[in-house]
Design an enzyme around this catalytic site. Sequence first.
Site, short mmCIF file in Angstrom:
data_model
loop_
_atom_site.label_atom_id
_atom_site.label_comp_id
_atom_site.label_asym_id
_atom_site.label_seq_id
_atom_site.Cartn_x
_atom_site.Cartn_y
_atom_site.Cartn_z
CG ASP A 1 -1.34 3.31 1.54
OD1 ASP A 1 -1.98 2.57 0.77
OD2 ASP A 1 -0.91 2.93 2.64
CG ASP B 1 -4.66 -3.38 1.74
OD1 ASP B 1 -4.54 -4.58 1.48
OD2 ASP B 1 -4.75 -2.96 2.90
N1 GLY Z 1 -4.65 -0.43 3.80
C1 GLY Z 1 -4.70 -0.71 5.17
C2 GLY Z 1 -5.98 -1.31 5.65
O1 GLY Z 1 -6.86 -1.65 4.90
O2 GLY Z 1 -6.09 -1.47 6.83
#
Ligand code: GLY
Length: 413
Positions: free
Chosen positions: A116, A175
């Site tokens: 992330d 994501d």
């Molecule tokens: N990347 C984590 C979410 O979208 O909750």
Amino acid sequence: MRILYYIFILFITAFHVGYAQQKAMLHLTSDFIDTQLLAASQQIMLLAEHTPADKFPRTFENGAYKFSSSSWWCSGFYPGTLLYLYEGTGEKKLLRLGLNKLVPLNKEQHNRGTHDLGFMLFCSFGNAWRLSKDSIQYRDVLLTGAESLATRFNPTTKTIRSWDHQPWQYPVIIDNMMNLEFLMELSKISGDNRFRDIAIAHANTTLKNHFRKDFSSYHVLDYDARTGDVIAKKTHQGAFDESAWARGQAWALYGYTMMFRETADQQYLVQANHIAKFILTHPALPSDLIPYWDFDKDKIPSDAKTYANRNLRDVSAAALNASALLELSQYVDANTAESYLQSAETILRNLSAAPYLAPQGSNGGFILKHSVGSIPGNSEVDVPLTYADYYYVEALIRYQRLLQGKPIIASIN
Ligand code: GLY
């Protein structure tokens, strides 16, 4: 490379829809956008008053703040929102607050335990570099961060690993498309093609494996790290494995739109248009275009877990969709552009009013209400979320740029 990029941007904006033609398609006024940005700035000041110097706001739940340390995946959104609001209002205090928040975030450049880093570093340091005069220090942080993210790439799976925890062998979540922008930008900035190659490989593998025939996306794919084979297609935050988790679709829409911008590769544009169609024509999408947390919440199979609170909207997915559709409108023909702009306007109008917009002075200073972190995880359900605010403000800024006749994506340097 940079020159080619600008030629591409000029080409797509000039070729598809001219400025005058686009201006005629915009129905929200400068007054409306400026009013929302000002209100959001006043609201975030309340949040700033309550945010400890070394902490990052996550949500405000049952009258209580929830903060995180810098290593939480959302730590970049709060400074990023402050910086966007500075950009939109010119209020220097917001710049100062945003830049101050980079100090406790700085160490995450060395974090190799998360995928992330785009969210954490690019939304924060990326915007700081773009908006502040004193940018050299931010460039170095970003470069180290991109190196850290690149260590998570596996040339056999041709993907960046998402999580390190069990029960997955080599999980990749949709994501993760969002973290590729960081690598693409850092490749341009540093001249290191490795970052770009990794991002493109990840986007291509995800394109091949993550989508169903209707262009909805699975949430989590588990890979065999030794062979690169897909072992399982699952969900973590969606209603069930075969469902279309709303935020996952939004990450995909935003991710492929951005990858088209960064590469001019038509397959990404085609994919983004398919995803937009899936979202915007889905029979379960409410008329206000704020999606339920999962498009298939009413189709949970009898052998899967059901949820009493399944009829909740997810404002974070809506905010992401608005921002992505505004950008995608720049790369398509006039008719499609107009329909994407109208959808984005509907979302922005609705998010800028009750029941989604928090009344001034409420909601702990978060701007929007009614997002969903994870219903299966029973975590952050029907609450404000820092990333919902970030993408809402980003969409307002993008719209402001369109009204001003500027390219929708501001160049970083
Ligand atoms: N990347 C984590 C979410 O979208 O909750």
